[in-house]
Design an enzyme around this catalytic site. Structure first.
Site, PDB file in Angstrom:
ATOM      1  N   HIS A  42      41.681  28.977  35.356  1.00  0.00           N
ATOM      2  CA  HIS A  42      42.774  28.072  34.974  1.00  0.00           C
ATOM      3  C   HIS A  42      43.769  27.928  36.114  1.00  0.00           C
ATOM      4  O   HIS A  42      43.825  28.780  36.997  1.00  0.00           O
ATOM      5  CB  HIS A  42      43.507  28.642  33.752  1.00  0.00           C
ATOM      6  CG  HIS A  42      44.147  29.977  34.043  1.00  0.00           C
ATOM      7  ND1 HIS A  42      43.494  31.175  33.863  1.00  0.00           N
ATOM      8  CD2 HIS A  42      45.373  30.304  34.536  1.00  0.00           C
ATOM      9  CE1 HIS A  42      44.280  32.167  34.232  1.00  0.00           C
ATOM     10  NE2 HIS A  42      45.430  31.671  34.650  1.00  0.00           N
ATOM     11  N   HIS A 126      47.293  26.893  42.178  1.00  0.00           N
ATOM     12  CA  HIS A 126      46.208  27.778  42.591  1.00  0.00           C
ATOM     13  C   HIS A 126      45.451  28.307  41.382  1.00  0.00           C
ATOM     14  O   HIS A 126      46.037  28.485  40.309  1.00  0.00           O
ATOM     15  CB  HIS A 126      46.761  28.950  43.414  1.00  0.00           C
ATOM     16  CG  HIS A 126      47.596  29.897  42.613  1.00  0.00           C
ATOM     17  ND1 HIS A 126      48.927  29.662  42.318  1.00  0.00           N
ATOM     18  CD2 HIS A 126      47.287  31.069  42.017  1.00  0.00           C
ATOM     19  CE1 HIS A 126      49.386  30.649  41.581  1.00  0.00           C
ATOM     20  NE2 HIS A 126      48.414  31.527  41.376  1.00  0.00           N
TER      21      HIS A 126
HETATM   22  P1  ATP Z   1      45.766  40.794  34.858  1.00  0.00           P
HETATM   23  O1  ATP Z   1      47.252  40.810  34.758  1.00  0.00           O
HETATM   24  O2  ATP Z   1      45.094  41.584  33.785  1.00  0.00           O
HETATM   25  O3  ATP Z   1      45.259  41.093  36.212  1.00  0.00           O
HETATM   26  P2  ATP Z   1      46.104  37.972  34.675  1.00  0.00           P
HETATM   27  O4  ATP Z   1      47.164  38.127  35.705  1.00  0.00           O
HETATM   28  O5  ATP Z   1      45.155  36.840  34.811  1.00  0.00           O
HETATM   29  O6  ATP Z   1      45.262  39.293  34.549  1.00  0.00           O
HETATM   30  P3  ATP Z   1      48.297  37.685  32.919  1.00  0.00           P
HETATM   31  O7  ATP Z   1      49.054  38.730  33.692  1.00  0.00           O
HETATM   32  O8  ATP Z   1      48.439  37.672  31.448  1.00  0.00           O
HETATM   33  O9  ATP Z   1      46.755  37.835  33.224  1.00  0.00           O
HETATM   34  O10 ATP Z   1      48.703  36.284  33.516  1.00  0.00           O
HETATM   35  C1  ATP Z   1      48.261  35.058  32.966  1.00  0.00           C
HETATM   36  C2  ATP Z   1      48.427  33.981  34.031  1.00  0.00           C
HETATM   37  O11 ATP Z   1      49.803  33.894  34.406  1.00  0.00           O
HETATM   38  C3  ATP Z   1      47.667  34.281  35.330  1.00  0.00           C
HETATM   39  O12 ATP Z   1      47.273  33.036  35.902  1.00  0.00           O
HETATM   40  C4  ATP Z   1      48.694  34.942  36.198  1.00  0.00           C
HETATM   41  O13 ATP Z   1      48.431  34.740  37.579  1.00  0.00           O
HETATM   42  C5  ATP Z   1      49.962  34.220  35.790  1.00  0.00           C
HETATM   43  N1  ATP Z   1      51.126  35.092  35.931  1.00  0.00           N
HETATM   44  C6  ATP Z   1      51.246  36.367  35.490  1.00  0.00           C
HETATM   45  N2  ATP Z   1      52.448  36.876  35.757  1.00  0.00           N
HETATM   46  C7  ATP Z   1      53.140  35.903  36.386  1.00  0.00           C
HETATM   47  C8  ATP Z   1      54.463  35.814  36.921  1.00  0.00           C
HETATM   48  N3  ATP Z   1      55.328  36.812  36.855  1.00  0.00           N
HETATM   49  N4  ATP Z   1      54.811  34.639  37.511  1.00  0.00           N
HETATM   50  C9  ATP Z   1      53.950  33.617  37.572  1.00  0.00           C
HETATM   51  N5  ATP Z   1      52.697  33.634  37.091  1.00  0.00           N
HETATM   52  C10 ATP Z   1      52.285  34.763  36.509  1.00  0.00           C
END
Ligand code: ATP
Ligand code: MG
Length: 189
Positions: A42, A126
Site C-alpha cells: 500500500h 512510497h
Molecule cells: P510494522 O510496524 O509491524 O513493521 P508496519 O509499519 O507496516 O509494520 P504499522 O506500524 O501499523 O505497520 O503502519 C501502517 C502503515 O503506516 C505503514 O505503511 C507504515 O509505514 C505507516 N506508518 C507507521 N507509523 C508511521 C508514522 N509514525 N508516520 C507515518 N507513517 C507511519
C-alpha cells in the site's frame, strides 16, 4: 484500533511489482531484510495511529468528504528509494501532486475528527517493500539501483481507503489479516 489512510494498488500493479521484487531477493545482503507481504502492499497517505473506536464514525464522515472533494487521478509504480538503512521502497509517478493533495486531505480529515496527528511533514509517496532486520545493516543502494528502471502499468486511483493495522500476534501465525480495509470511498462523488 490502529489506523492509516492509504491508496491500494490494483492486482495488476501488485503482480508487476512482485516480479520486480523477486529479482531483488538474489542481491547480496537480502537475508538481512524483512520483505513485506504482497497482499499488504500500500501507499500510506496518513498515519492515524491508535484511535478510540468511538470516534470511528466521525473519522468515516470526514474521510467521505475528503474523498468526494478529490477527482480520480492516474498513478504508476516507478523506481525506488530508501530511508537510510531501514526501509526500501518503490515510488510512484504520474499523479504525485494529486496524491500529495489527497494525503493532505486525509491528514486534515483525521485532525478534524479529533485524532492527534503527528506534525505533518512533507509527503513522500512510497510503498515499503522491505525493512532491515534487527541487527542487520544492509546497504540498500544496490536495491534502489536495481529498481531504477522499474515502471509499472498506470492505473486510475479511484478510492481512498481507511485501513486497520493489526499487530502481529506472537505464536499465532495468520490469526487475522495484518491489514484490514475498514472502509473505502470513491473519489470525486
Ligand atoms: P510494522 O510496524 O509491524 O513493521 P508496519 O509499519 O507496516 O509494520 P504499522 O506500524 O501499523 O505497520 O503502519 C501502517 C502503515 O503506516 C505503514 O505503511 C507504515 O509505514 C505507516 N506508518 C507507521 N507509523 C508511521 C508514522 N509514525 N508516520 C507515518 N507513517 C507511519
Ligand atoms: Mg510500523
Amino acid at each position: 484500533m490502529r489506523l492509516f489512510a492509504a491508496v491500494l494498488p490494483p492486482a495488476r500493479a501488485i503482480d508487476e511489482l512482485a516480479v520486480a521484487v523477486e529479482r531483488l531477493h538474489t542481491l547480496p545482503g537480502s537475508g538481512g531484510l524483512r520483505w513485506t507481504g504482497h497482499d499488504g502492499w500500500h501507499f500510506t497517505l496518513a498515519f492515524l495511529g491508535e484511535v478510540d473506536e468511538e470516534i470511528l464514525p466521525v473519522i468515516e464522515e470526514r474521510f467521505g468528504r475528503a474523498a468526494a472533494r478529490q477527482d480520480p487521478f492516474p498513478l504508476r509504480l516507478h523506481g525506488g528509494g530508501h530511508f537510510g538503512r531501514r526501509a526500501l521502497w518503490v515510488g510512484a509517478a504520474g499523479g504525485i501532486d494529486a496524491m500529495r493533495l489527497l494525503a493532505d486531505r486525509a491528514d486534515a480529515a483525521a485532525r478534524r475528527a479529533g485524532v492527534a496527528m503527528e506534525e505533518h511533514r512533507a509527503y513522500k509517496a512510497h510503498l515499503t517493500i522491505a525493512r532491515s532486520r534487527t541487527g542487520f545493516d544492509t546497504d540498500l543502494r544496490p536495491y534502489v539501483e536495481a529498481l531504477a528502471h522499474f515502471e509499472g502499468t498506470a492505473w486510475t486511483v479511484g478510492e481512498l481507503a481507511l485501513v486497520r493495522s493489526n499487530p502481529p500476534v506472537p505464536g499465532v501465525p495468520g490469526a487475522q489479516p495484518r491489514y484490514e480495509p475498514v472502509r473505502v470511498w470513491p473519489l470525486g462523488r
